[in-house]
Scaffold this active site. Sequence first.
Site, short mmCIF file in Angstrom:
data_model
loop_
_atom_site.label_atom_id
_atom_site.label_comp_id
_atom_site.label_asym_id
_atom_site.label_seq_id
_atom_site.Cartn_x
_atom_site.Cartn_y
_atom_site.Cartn_z
N LYS A 177 0.85 -1.19 0.00
CA LYS A 177 0.00 0.00 0.00
C LYS A 177 0.90 1.25 0.00
O LYS A 177 1.56 1.56 0.99
CB LYS A 177 -0.91 0.04 1.24
CG LYS A 177 -1.85 1.24 1.22
CD LYS A 177 -1.80 1.95 2.56
CE LYS A 177 -1.89 3.44 2.62
NZ LYS A 177 -1.97 4.30 1.53
N GLU A 252 10.09 2.45 10.51
CA GLU A 252 11.08 3.50 10.22
C GLU A 252 10.34 4.82 10.27
O GLU A 252 9.50 5.09 9.41
CB GLU A 252 11.71 3.30 8.84
CG GLU A 252 12.52 2.03 8.70
CD GLU A 252 13.75 2.00 9.59
OE1 GLU A 252 14.20 3.07 10.03
OE2 GLU A 252 14.22 0.89 9.88
N CYS A 286 13.48 12.08 5.85
CA CYS A 286 13.56 11.65 7.24
C CYS A 286 14.94 11.99 7.80
O CYS A 286 15.09 12.21 8.99
CB CYS A 286 13.29 10.15 7.35
SG CYS A 286 14.28 9.20 6.21
N GLU A 386 9.28 17.40 14.63
CA GLU A 386 9.59 17.22 13.20
C GLU A 386 8.65 18.11 12.37
O GLU A 386 7.43 17.91 12.39
CB GLU A 386 9.42 15.76 12.78
CG GLU A 386 9.95 15.51 11.37
CD GLU A 386 9.71 14.10 10.86
OE1 GLU A 386 8.60 13.56 11.07
OE2 GLU A 386 10.63 13.54 10.23
#
Length: 498
Positions: A177, A252, A286, A386
């Site tokens: 997905k 992750e 990231c 973040e």
Amino acid sequence: MSEPAVHQLFIAGRWVDSVSGATFESVNPADTRDVVGHFQAGTAADVAMAVRAADEASKGWKATPAPKRGELLYRFGALMAEHKERLARAMTREMGKVLAEARGDVQEGIDIAFLMAGEGRRLFGDTVPSELPDKWAMSIRQPLGIAGIVTPWNFPMAIPCWKMMPALVSGNTVVFKPSSDAPHCATLLIELLEQAGFPAGVVNLVTGAGGEVGDAIVDNPDVAVISFTGSSATGRTIAERAGRRLKRLSLELGGKNAVVVLRDADLDLAVDGILWSAFGTTGQRCTACSRVIADKPIADELVRRLADRTSRLALGSGLDESIDVGPLVNAAAVEKVARYIEIGRGEAELVCGGARVTGGELDHGHFFAPTIFAGVGPMARIAQEEIFGPVLSVIPADGYDEAMAAANGTHYGLSASIFTRDVNAAFRAMRDFETGIVYINAGTTGAETHLPFGGWKDTGNGHREAGHVALDTFTEWKSVYVDFSGRLQRAQIDNQPS
Ligand code: NAP
């Protein structure tokens, strides 16, 4: 302009519509008038069909010798290389990163395909001596079954390949997905996997919303392992669901990566490394550098040089080779970055950027000026949370120890770097950074696929992608003992004095 195509799901080797009968659009973030395509709004019922197909294909795929599986990975990697430019342009159009970076993203996919193709002839276990005579001892890897793969949009070809290649070479089948912001990139990958000759049902694609398709994959009891990359918030909800089923899960997640610049550093090199890490992919990596920890004697000069270079970066569509920084991925990302700019204004000094960029063609895209805040406290929200956009916080620190404490003072732990000419400081940093990736005299980005990739703390749950250790996510260990003595031998007993 021709009508954008309607794309389908890929289940059991066939392209099919979702049972929902609904579709969603993917648009170009540099020009939202440009519709990339229409994609199936998949449902839990589609996932159930994909899992069934993966299950039916599983027996034959497991029984296929691993070197033969590896040959298909080689073929897929070669096809990606052949179509590299087409794939890169499609990627830039769909999620915005500039072409040079999109080519790099495709190249990462090729690299991991070739690396994992070779694993078809390795998949090493251990053969070790037994403590008893006439006895053989070894460990072997075996596939888990069906791998559920859920990915973000920011590396829309590299990350799916990082997951699918080790899953497939070790004998798992896949239900994939992709992000709803990059379904076209995923569709192009699946077309090449089909062309490479993977048997029907070995790889299945279900596009659609995370809360529907993603949840259905995570909750399906026949999916043995979930490999997820995305935000820490989504990762937590997936971990809870998977945890209830004791399901193997590789996460992750986010990052808040720091570059430390000591007073003896080569400042020109540091500026190059920081700019590339902070504003490459418009800060949406990231591993992006979102914090610079600047040793006090050079902090002002570093900020001056960074601001000077940042204000000269060219913004625009990444399809134009002269552009340095592309758009943010969507309107929600622009709003999120703008919110953090307001927060930052109350916490620190805004040095440059700080606003949406419009005018001419830019009016139609999600452009935001690369932004620098100076004099940021290590615990400020802009230094802790973040933002996932082109926003850099410069945190002053007095010497190595204070800088390292600031660098490690977050919940995240993906990548970190230090610029210094002092070999002792460099080696201390290699030891002291609490991150999965460390760079010396380079920025925080640029991982190579034959080394482990992943982070400490809230960046993940201890698994790693890439390198041969990626196989650990997708394989189960089996220890095998063969006793050829012809008599009962008891370990830990018969070879010890009674
Ligand atoms: P995201 O919003 O968490 O989405 C990631 C994927 O999860 C998408 O496919 C999303 O589908 C799906 N999803 C959403 N809700 C779900 C649910 N309840 N169950 C299952 N799947 C669900 O993240 P993103 O905005 O795409 O990506 C940015 C984030 O990824 C950043 O935090 C970045 O740091 C992180 N990232 C980490 C790494 C790493 O290796 N550590 C690498 C790249 C990116 P929809 O798109 O349909 O919502």
